[in-house]
Design a protein around this motif. Structure first.
Motif, PDB file in Angstrom:
ATOM      1  N   ASP A  50       0.833  -1.203   0.000  1.00 24.24           N
ATOM      2  CA  ASP A  50       0.000   0.000   0.000  1.00 24.24           C
ATOM      3  C   ASP A  50       0.868   1.254   0.000  1.00 24.24           C
ATOM      4  OD1 ASP A  50      -2.585  -1.016  -0.280  1.00 24.24           O
ATOM      5  OD2 ASP A  50      -2.709  -1.523   1.836  1.00 24.24           O
ATOM      6  N   PHE A  51       1.928   1.194  -0.851  1.00 28.16           N
ATOM      7  CA  PHE A  51       2.787   2.339  -1.153  1.00 28.16           C
ATOM      8  C   PHE A  51       3.656   2.786   0.019  1.00 28.16           C
ATOM      9  CE2 PHE A  51      -1.266   2.588  -3.505  1.00 28.16           C
ATOM     10  CZ  PHE A  51      -0.798   2.132  -4.728  1.00 28.16           C
ATOM     11  N   GLN A  52       3.864   1.890   0.978  1.00 27.80           N
ATOM     12  CA  GLN A  52       4.842   2.086   2.042  1.00 27.80           C
ATOM     13  C   GLN A  52       5.910   1.008   1.895  1.00 27.80           C
ATOM     14  OE1 GLN A  52       4.837   4.618   4.411  1.00 27.80           O
ATOM     15  NE2 GLN A  52       3.089   5.453   3.285  1.00 27.80           N
ATOM     16  N   GLN A  53       7.168   1.402   1.980  1.00 26.10           N
ATOM     17  CA  GLN A  53       8.259   0.451   1.754  1.00 26.10           C
ATOM     18  C   GLN A  53       8.772  -0.139   3.069  1.00 26.10           C
ATOM     19  OE1 GLN A  53      12.535   1.207   0.051  1.00 26.10           O
ATOM     20  NE2 GLN A  53      11.168   0.815  -1.699  1.00 26.10           N
ATOM     21  N   TYR A  54       9.000  -1.459   3.045  1.00 26.20           N
ATOM     22  CA  TYR A  54       9.516  -2.189   4.202  1.00 26.20           C
ATOM     23  C   TYR A  54      10.734  -2.995   3.771  1.00 26.20           C
ATOM     24  CZ  TYR A  54       4.730  -1.248   5.767  1.00 26.20           C
ATOM     25  OH  TYR A  54       3.546  -0.641   6.085  1.00 26.20           O
ATOM     26  N   ASP A  55      11.663  -3.193   4.691  1.00 21.26           N
ATOM     27  CA  ASP A  55      12.819  -4.042   4.413  1.00 21.26           C
ATOM     28  C   ASP A  55      12.419  -5.511   4.549  1.00 21.26           C
ATOM     29  OD1 ASP A  55      14.577  -1.920   3.970  1.00 21.26           O
ATOM     30  OD2 ASP A  55      15.059  -1.750   6.106  1.00 21.26           O
ATOM     31  N   VAL A  56      12.967  -6.321   3.687  1.00 18.19           N
ATOM     32  CA  VAL A  56      12.762  -7.769   3.739  1.00 18.19           C
ATOM     33  C   VAL A  56      14.039  -8.411   4.255  1.00 18.19           C
ATOM     34  CG1 VAL A  56      12.302  -9.855   2.404  1.00 18.19           C
ATOM     35  CG2 VAL A  56      11.137  -7.722   1.815  1.00 18.19           C
ATOM     36  N   LYS A  57      13.895  -9.307   5.214  1.00 14.61           N
ATOM     37  CA  LYS A  57      15.049 -10.030   5.738  1.00 14.61           C
ATOM     38  C   LYS A  57      14.619 -11.449   6.076  1.00 14.61           C
ATOM     39  CE  LYS A  57      14.213  -8.216  10.408  1.00 14.61           C
ATOM     40  NZ  LYS A  57      14.808  -7.484  11.551  1.00 14.61           N
ATOM     41  N   PRO A  58      15.568 -12.366   6.245  1.00 18.83           N
ATOM     42  CA  PRO A  58      15.193 -13.742   6.587  1.00 18.83           C
ATOM     43  C   PRO A  58      14.351 -13.785   7.857  1.00 18.83           C
ATOM     44  CG  PRO A  58      17.497 -13.637   5.963  1.00 18.83           C
ATOM     45  CD  PRO A  58      17.022 -12.216   6.061  1.00 18.83           C
ATOM     46  N   GLY A  59      13.267 -14.537   7.790  1.00 18.59           N
ATOM     47  CA  GLY A  59      12.373 -14.630   8.937  1.00 18.59           C
ATOM     48  C   GLY A  59      11.207 -13.674   8.890  1.00 18.59           C
ATOM     49  N   SER A  60      11.112 -12.845   7.833  1.00 18.61           N
ATOM     50  CA  SER A  60       9.970 -11.933   7.722  1.00 18.61           C
ATOM     51  C   SER A  60       8.815 -12.620   6.997  1.00 18.61           C
ATOM     52  CB  SER A  60      10.364 -10.640   7.003  1.00 18.61           C
ATOM     53  OG  SER A  60      10.968 -10.889   5.755  1.00 18.61           O
ATOM     54  N   TRP A  61       7.621 -12.404   7.533  1.00 21.25           N
ATOM     55  CA  TRP A  61       6.413 -13.035   7.004  1.00 21.25           C
ATOM     56  C   TRP A  61       5.364 -11.969   6.751  1.00 21.25           C
ATOM     57  CZ3 TRP A  61       5.613 -18.349   6.132  1.00 21.25           C
ATOM     58  CH2 TRP A  61       6.732 -19.154   6.433  1.00 21.25           C
ATOM     59  N   TRP A  62       4.689 -12.101   5.623  1.00 23.98           N
ATOM     60  CA  TRP A  62       3.769 -11.082   5.149  1.00 23.98           C
ATOM     61  C   TRP A  62       2.398 -11.726   4.910  1.00 23.98           C
ATOM     62  CZ3 TRP A  62       6.553  -6.449   4.562  1.00 23.98           C
ATOM     63  CH2 TRP A  62       7.949  -6.603   4.616  1.00 23.98           C
ATOM     64  N   PHE A  63       1.390 -11.196   5.569  1.00 20.19           N
ATOM     65  CA  PHE A  63       0.028 -11.702   5.430  1.00 20.19           C
ATOM     66  C   PHE A  63      -0.806 -10.609   4.770  1.00 20.19           C
ATOM     67  CE2 PHE A  63       2.000 -14.316   8.556  1.00 20.19           C
ATOM     68  CZ  PHE A  63       1.392 -15.557   8.476  1.00 20.19           C
ATOM     69  N   LEU A  64      -1.049 -10.775   3.467  1.00 14.76           N
ATOM     70  CA  LEU A  64      -1.721  -9.751   2.666  1.00 14.76           C
ATOM     71  C   LEU A  64      -3.187 -10.094   2.461  1.00 14.76           C
ATOM     72  CD1 LEU A  64       1.023  -9.363  -0.086  1.00 14.76           C
ATOM     73  CD2 LEU A  64       0.714  -7.930   1.943  1.00 14.76           C
ATOM     74  N   SER A  65      -4.038  -9.103   2.658  1.00 13.04           N
ATOM     75  CA  SER A  65      -5.471  -9.283   2.469  1.00 13.04           C
ATOM     76  C   SER A  65      -5.864  -8.942   1.029  1.00 13.04           C
ATOM     77  CB  SER A  65      -6.252  -8.382   3.427  1.00 13.04           C
ATOM     78  OG  SER A  65      -5.997  -8.739   4.772  1.00 13.04           O
ATOM     79  N   PRO A  66      -7.013  -9.431   0.565  1.00 10.46           N
ATOM     80  CA  PRO A  66      -7.482  -9.068  -0.774  1.00 10.46           C
ATOM     81  C   PRO A  66      -7.545  -7.556  -0.950  1.00 10.46           C
ATOM     82  CG  PRO A  66      -8.818 -10.840   0.118  1.00 10.46           C
ATOM     83  CD  PRO A  66      -7.918 -10.379   1.240  1.00 10.46           C
ATOM     84  N   GLY A  67      -7.032  -7.081  -2.077  1.00 12.32           N
ATOM     85  CA  GLY A  67      -7.093  -5.654  -2.382  1.00 12.32           C
ATOM     86  C   GLY A  67      -5.852  -4.874  -2.032  1.00 12.32           C
ATOM     87  N   GLN A  68      -4.966  -5.418  -1.198  1.00 11.73           N
ATOM     88  CA  GLN A  68      -3.762  -4.673  -0.840  1.00 11.73           C
ATOM     89  C   GLN A  68      -2.818  -4.582  -2.032  1.00 11.73           C
ATOM     90  OE1 GLN A  68      -2.781  -6.633   3.199  1.00 11.73           O
ATOM     91  NE2 GLN A  68      -2.161  -4.503   3.471  1.00 11.73           N
ATOM     92  N   ALA A  69      -2.295  -3.392  -2.265  1.00 10.83           N
ATOM     93  CA  ALA A  69      -1.329  -3.187  -3.337  1.00 10.83           C
ATOM     94  C   ALA A  69       0.055  -3.554  -2.818  1.00 10.83           C
ATOM     95  CB  ALA A  69      -1.349  -1.735  -3.789  1.00 10.83           C
ATOM     96  N   HIS A  70       0.799  -4.312  -3.612  1.00  8.14           N
ATOM     97  CA  HIS A  70       2.148  -4.657  -3.146  1.00  8.14           C
ATOM     98  C   HIS A  70       3.078  -4.898  -4.309  1.00  8.14           C
ATOM     99  CE1 HIS A  70       2.740  -9.221  -3.464  1.00  8.14           C
ATOM    100  NE2 HIS A  70       1.582  -9.017  -4.032  1.00  8.14           N
ATOM    101  N   GLN A  71       4.371  -4.749  -4.022  1.00  5.30           N
ATOM    102  CA  GLN A  71       5.442  -4.996  -4.992  1.00  5.30           C
ATOM    103  C   GLN A  71       6.656  -5.489  -4.219  1.00  5.30           C
ATOM    104  OE1 GLN A  71       6.999  -1.520  -6.947  1.00  5.30           O
ATOM    105  NE2 GLN A  71       7.831  -2.680  -8.659  1.00  5.30           N
ATOM    106  N   LEU A  72       7.054  -6.727  -4.498  1.00  2.00           N
ATOM    107  CA  LEU A  72       8.184  -7.341  -3.801  1.00  2.00           C
ATOM    108  C   LEU A  72       9.407  -7.335  -4.697  1.00  2.00           C
ATOM    109  CD1 LEU A  72       9.231  -8.986  -1.337  1.00  2.00           C
ATOM    110  CD2 LEU A  72       8.455 -11.041  -2.530  1.00  2.00           C
ATOM    111  N   HIS A  73      10.505  -6.815  -4.179  1.00  2.00           N
ATOM    112  CA  HIS A  73      11.770  -6.802  -4.924  1.00  2.00           C
ATOM    113  C   HIS A  73      12.848  -7.446  -4.067  1.00  2.00           C
ATOM    114  CE1 HIS A  73      14.991  -5.498  -7.591  1.00  2.00           C
ATOM    115  NE2 HIS A  73      15.647  -5.092  -6.515  1.00  2.00           N
ATOM    116  N   MET A  74      13.391  -8.568  -4.540  1.00  2.00           N
ATOM    117  CA  MET A  74      14.437  -9.269  -3.821  1.00  2.00           C
ATOM    118  C   MET A  74      15.784  -9.025  -4.493  1.00  2.00           C
ATOM    119  SD  MET A  74      12.797 -10.624  -1.323  1.00  2.00           S
ATOM    120  CE  MET A  74      14.072 -11.689  -0.619  1.00  2.00           C
TER     121      MET A  74
END
Length: 286
Positions: free
Chosen positions: A52-76
């Motif tokens: 939802d247009f807020q950026q978060y850091d991804v690291k080992p052990g991070s888990w993401w639970f996304l609901s229908p309709g949420q906008a997201h973009q994952l870059h590894m």
């Protein structure tokens, strides 16, 4: 396509992140939405995740639970491992009890205060055996496959709720109060464009408006009215990016009397006019 939709209400998928990276890499090129639940677990690697247009850091052990309709973009960044599990609301919520379980788990009830959950990599064995069992069943075509997948999914979500329980906002209240607040959040998600007053939600939940406000504020730190308002703003932000719907049409869809009222409301809560925000967010993700 702005929303990635499922072909079937019984949809269920589970894949390693490496499979997603090779088979569906185009999805990650820009923000997108799904009409289903998505669980992403990163076991190795790093990157960024815009939700939802807020950026978060991804690291080992991070888990993401996304609901229908949420906008997201994952870059590894570079090699990575993990899991991506998705399921349609109707796949899991065949009964009211299953829907209540999903709500009360607290895993998906964080749209307005979104953040990833985290589990230390050495504790991954609390979750991964369930995912391995789910994948094994997913790859079969044996009788009662859907029923087995649904059962394993409930076990996984139950264990996840246990593992991340300390990271879900709560207070030293009775579980009944916390459950009511989560029911309120779920109701807001479904009705925010039609119900704008706290009293309307209180009536549905069979409590007084003051009791609902007090309970929501104790659990979340914000009054019920703020949840309703921020959900409307969140939807307006999503629509600013996706599609070319005019501000006038969006105002009507979100229950405003006219575009002027909507524009004033949006600027008061974001500091920008709707047109300014649309221009900014589209330039950011161009």
């Amino acid at each position: 396509m702005e929303v990635l939709e499922l072909d079937s209400s019984s949809h269920f998928e589970i894949h390693p992140m490496s499979w997603i990276a090779s088979e569906r890499h185009a999805q990650g090129e820009k923000p997108h939405r799904h009409n289903y639940y998505v669980v992403i677990g990163v076991t190795s690697g790093s990157g960024t995740h815009d939700v939802d247009f807020q950026q978060y850091d991804v690291k080992p052990g991070s888990w993401w639970f996304l609901s229908p309709g949420q906008a997201h973009q994952l870059h590894m960044d570079g090699p990575h491992e993990g899991w991506v599990l998705s399921f349609a609301p109707d796949f899991f919520c065949l009964s009211d009890s299953n829907r209540e379980f999903l709500i009360n788990s607290g895993l998906f009830q964080n749209l307005l205060d979104f953040k990833p959950f985290f589990i230390a990599p050495e504790q991954l064995d609390l979750l991964e055996p369930y995912l391995q069992s789910i994948q094994a069943e997913y790859l079969t075509r044996r009788p009662y496959r859907e029923e087995m997948l649904r059962g394993w999914l409930q076990l996984f979500l139950g264990q996840a709720a246990r593992s991340f329980g300390g990271q879900v906002p709560s207070v030293h209240e009775t579980s009944r109060a916390v459950c009511m607040v989560r029911q309120f959040q779920d109701l807001v998600e479904r009705e925010f464009s039609r119900k704008t007053k706290v009293a309307e939600y209180a009536e549905f939940l069979h409590v007084t408006p003051s009791h609902l406000n007090d309970s929501v504020k104790k659990v979340t730190g914000q009054p019920a009215s703020e949840h309703i308002k921020q959900r409307v703003i969140l939807e307006a932000k999503r629509r600013a990016y996706f599609g070319n719907t005019s501000a006038k049409e969006i105002a009507f869809d979100l229950g405003f009397e006219d575009e002027a009222h909507f524009s004033k409301y949006f600027k008061a809560n974001t500091g920008q006019t709707f047109s300014e925000y649309r221009k900014t967010i589209r330039h950011q993700y161009a």
